[in-house]
Write a protein that holds these residues in place. Structure first.
Motif, PDB file in Angstrom:
ATOM      1  N   ALA A 219     -62.450 -24.566 -69.468  1.00 34.53           N
ATOM      2  CA  ALA A 219     -61.340 -23.862 -68.821  1.00 34.53           C
ATOM      3  C   ALA A 219     -60.878 -24.668 -67.600  1.00 34.53           C
ATOM      4  CB  ALA A 219     -61.758 -22.444 -68.453  1.00 34.53           C
ATOM      5  N   TYR A 220     -60.376 -23.984 -66.581  1.00 36.01           N
ATOM      6  CA  TYR A 220     -59.733 -24.685 -65.468  1.00 36.01           C
ATOM      7  C   TYR A 220     -60.696 -25.210 -64.407  1.00 36.01           C
ATOM      8  CZ  TYR A 220     -60.109 -19.761 -64.253  1.00 36.01           C
ATOM      9  OH  TYR A 220     -60.580 -18.476 -64.087  1.00 36.01           O
ATOM     10  N   ARG A 221     -61.968 -24.749 -64.377  1.00 29.66           N
ATOM     11  CA  ARG A 221     -62.932 -25.310 -63.424  1.00 29.66           C
ATOM     12  C   ARG A 221     -63.572 -26.524 -64.096  1.00 29.66           C
ATOM     13  NH1 ARG A 221     -64.336 -22.446 -59.256  1.00 29.66           N
ATOM     14  NH2 ARG A 221     -63.908 -20.479 -60.344  1.00 29.66           N
ATOM     15  N   ASP A 222     -62.793 -27.600 -64.180  1.00 26.33           N
ATOM     16  CA  ASP A 222     -63.126 -28.671 -65.115  1.00 26.33           C
ATOM     17  C   ASP A 222     -63.536 -29.996 -64.496  1.00 26.33           C
ATOM     18  OD1 ASP A 222     -60.618 -29.183 -64.077  1.00 26.33           O
ATOM     19  OD2 ASP A 222     -59.641 -29.565 -65.998  1.00 26.33           O
ATOM     20  N   HIS A 223     -63.481 -30.145 -63.180  1.00 28.09           N
ATOM     21  CA  HIS A 223     -63.796 -31.448 -62.577  1.00 28.09           C
ATOM     22  C   HIS A 223     -65.203 -31.917 -62.958  1.00 28.09           C
ATOM     23  CE1 HIS A 223     -61.042 -30.083 -58.975  1.00 28.09           C
ATOM     24  NE2 HIS A 223     -60.417 -30.074 -60.147  1.00 28.09           N
ATOM     25  N   GLY A 224     -66.182 -31.040 -62.756  1.00 27.24           N
ATOM     26  CA  GLY A 224     -67.565 -31.408 -63.019  1.00 27.24           C
ATOM     27  C   GLY A 224     -67.817 -31.720 -64.479  1.00 27.24           C
ATOM     28  N   VAL A 225     -67.165 -30.993 -65.370  1.00 25.63           N
ATOM     29  CA  VAL A 225     -67.352 -31.217 -66.805  1.00 25.63           C
ATOM     30  C   VAL A 225     -66.773 -32.575 -67.201  1.00 25.63           C
ATOM     31  CG1 VAL A 225     -66.914 -30.308 -69.118  1.00 25.63           C
ATOM     32  CG2 VAL A 225     -67.260 -28.732 -67.205  1.00 25.63           C
ATOM     33  N   ALA A 226     -65.600 -32.906 -66.679  1.00 21.89           N
ATOM     34  CA  ALA A 226     -64.981 -34.198 -66.992  1.00 21.89           C
ATOM     35  C   ALA A 226     -65.853 -35.347 -66.504  1.00 21.89           C
ATOM     36  CB  ALA A 226     -63.593 -34.278 -66.363  1.00 21.89           C
ATOM     37  N   LEU A 227     -66.370 -35.233 -65.296  1.00 18.62           N
ATOM     38  CA  LEU A 227     -67.229 -36.289 -64.745  1.00 18.62           C
ATOM     39  C   LEU A 227     -68.506 -36.427 -65.555  1.00 18.62           C
ATOM     40  CD1 LEU A 227     -66.765 -35.524 -60.941  1.00 18.62           C
ATOM     41  CD2 LEU A 227     -65.920 -37.537 -62.166  1.00 18.62           C
TER      42      LEU A 227
ATOM     43  N   TYR B 215     -66.440 -26.939 -58.440  1.00 16.38           N
ATOM     44  CA  TYR B 215     -67.622 -26.730 -59.284  1.00 16.38           C
ATOM     45  C   TYR B 215     -68.903 -26.690 -58.456  1.00 16.38           C
ATOM     46  CZ  TYR B 215     -69.701 -27.010 -64.004  1.00 16.38           C
ATOM     47  OH  TYR B 215     -70.345 -26.739 -65.195  1.00 16.38           O
ATOM     48  N   ILE B 216     -68.771 -26.605 -57.142  1.00 16.51           N
ATOM     49  CA  ILE B 216     -69.929 -26.676 -56.258  1.00 16.51           C
ATOM     50  C   ILE B 216     -70.881 -25.507 -56.514  1.00 16.51           C
ATOM     51  CG2 ILE B 216     -70.678 -26.566 -53.842  1.00 16.51           C
ATOM     52  CD1 ILE B 216     -68.159 -28.085 -53.100  1.00 16.51           C
ATOM     53  N   GLY B 217     -72.128 -25.825 -56.854  1.00 17.75           N
ATOM     54  CA  GLY B 217     -73.143 -24.831 -57.179  1.00 17.75           C
ATOM     55  C   GLY B 217     -73.463 -24.779 -58.665  1.00 17.75           C
TER      56      GLY B 217
ATOM     57  N   ARG C 115     -70.466 -34.504 -54.481  1.00 18.27           N
ATOM     58  CA  ARG C 115     -69.709 -35.311 -53.506  1.00 18.27           C
ATOM     59  C   ARG C 115     -68.231 -35.377 -53.893  1.00 18.27           C
ATOM     60  NH1 ARG C 115     -73.288 -33.937 -51.197  1.00 18.27           N
ATOM     61  NH2 ARG C 115     -75.136 -35.085 -50.509  1.00 18.27           N
ATOM     62  N   PHE C 116     -67.946 -35.487 -55.190  1.00 13.21           N
ATOM     63  CA  PHE C 116     -66.553 -35.509 -55.641  1.00 13.21           C
ATOM     64  C   PHE C 116     -65.852 -34.222 -55.250  1.00 13.21           C
ATOM     65  CE2 PHE C 116     -63.147 -34.635 -58.598  1.00 13.21           C
ATOM     66  CZ  PHE C 116     -62.504 -35.854 -58.743  1.00 13.21           C
ATOM     67  N   GLU C 117     -66.506 -33.100 -55.451  1.00 16.16           N
ATOM     68  CA  GLU C 117     -65.901 -31.808 -55.136  1.00 16.16           C
ATOM     69  C   GLU C 117     -65.715 -31.619 -53.634  1.00 16.16           C
ATOM     70  OE1 GLU C 117     -64.466 -31.126 -57.693  1.00 16.16           O
ATOM     71  OE2 GLU C 117     -65.302 -29.299 -58.558  1.00 16.16           O
ATOM     72  N   GLU C 118     -66.637 -32.123 -52.856  1.00 17.52           N
ATOM     73  CA  GLU C 118     -66.477 -32.047 -51.397  1.00 17.52           C
ATOM     74  C   GLU C 118     -65.258 -32.853 -50.949  1.00 17.52           C
ATOM     75  OE1 GLU C 118     -71.225 -31.440 -50.289  1.00 17.52           O
ATOM     76  OE2 GLU C 118     -70.311 -33.439 -50.198  1.00 17.52           O
TER      77      GLU C 118
END
Length: 297
Positions: A81-89, A58-60, A37-40
């Motif tokens: 690396a730079y696809r980091d939103h999901g990892v931080a959450l 990070y969707i998927g 939901r955050f990524e959407e």
């Protein structure tokens, strides 16, 4: 499901019971949904031009971060690396602090100076968010060296994309962590495409986990669309790092449903390919399992 005799109905096999408590299973599911939901919402904000610069979704891949980080302790370090939103959450950074950072606000986790690719949260021992491909693997080795030198008992989890595996700094780093027996786990998030180039066209000696044997590292492969499988494999690697100071290289096969970044027209793969992979959506698969186990209604 129907047997050869059309008059005989056969029940679908029930999902095998999990060794995890119902509370942990629900939490894993909740975290994956939260990241999705955050990524959407991030995609919507980018389309409104509220997010400047690059934005990598990070969707998927939610099962990778959630499964891997769920076995870590607060004292452990995480870097990606730079696809980091999901990892931080998944590490515990609040959604509010992450979104504020994407919007360039001072209340963001990097005070609005990092943006999408440079989320950072020292309180939770999350050390980025790095944009130069492969560069953060050497930083990860430094974190693990500090943990060993100071006898903290912590380990370092370094996530990287399959495109970073071919960078020279990664090979140099694997050599050092093996020589020095550092408490570190490298996790390759293999989503099939390094930007727009498939891994089969860019990397020799597949699977990528084969690189482990060249440096005397432990090596394992897991299905990155199964959150409990990722969790179990990373737990084993973390135990080796923490108790035996044995570095591990993991290859987790996953898939991103969006382009490399929000600016990517995504013309290098077909819609049919993407839709085929969506049948293995990690969130839908896990929800179905939890319903079959009667953990969720």
């Amino acid at each position: 499901m129907v047997a050869d005799d059309p008059g005989v109905a056969v029940a679908e096999p029930k999902a095998p019971a999990s060794s995890l408590s119902p509370e942990i299973q629900i939490d894993l599911y909740r975290q994956m949904v939260r990241i999705r939901r955050f990524e959407e919402k991030s995609a919507q904000a980018f389309m409104r031009a509220a997010i400047k610069g690059f934005c990598h979704l990070y969707i998927g891949q939610e099962a990778v971060a959630v499964g891997a980080l769920s076995v870590l302790e607060p004292r452990d370090a995480v870097i990606t690396a730079y696809r980091d939103h999901g990892v931080a959450l998944a590490r515990g950074t609040s959604a509010r602090a992450c979104m504020a950072e994407l919007l360039g606000k001072q209340t963001g986790c990097s005070q609005g100076m990092g943006g999408s690719m440079h989320l950072f949260d020292r309180k939770h021992h999350f050390y980025g968010g790095h944009a130069i491909v492969g560069s953060h693997t050497a930083v990860a080795a430094g974190l693990a060296f500090a943990q060993q030198y100071e006898s903290t008992g912590g380990i370092t989890l370094c996530l990287l994309g399959e495109g970073a595996v071919n960078q020279g700094v990664f090979s140099e780093t694997l050599n050092l962590v093996s020589l020095w027996k550092l408490p570190i786990v490298f996790l390759i998030e293999n989503n099939d495409y390094a930007m727009g180039t498939s891994v089969s066209r860019s990397s020799a000696g597949l699977p990528l986990v084969n690189r482990a044997s060249a440096f005397d590292l432990a090596g394992r492969v897991a299905n990155g669309m199964e959150v409990e499988e990722v969790r179990a494999m990373v737990a084993e690697a973390v135990s080796l790092a923490r108790t035996e100071h044995l570095p591990t290289l993991l290859e987790v096969n996953t898939y991103r449903y969006r382009g490399h970044s929000m600016s990517d027209p995504d013309t290098y793969r077909t819609k049919q390919e993407i839709e085929e992979h969506k049948k293995n959506d990690p969130i839908l698969r896990y929800r179905q399992k939890l319903e079959e186990r009667e953990i969720l209604s």
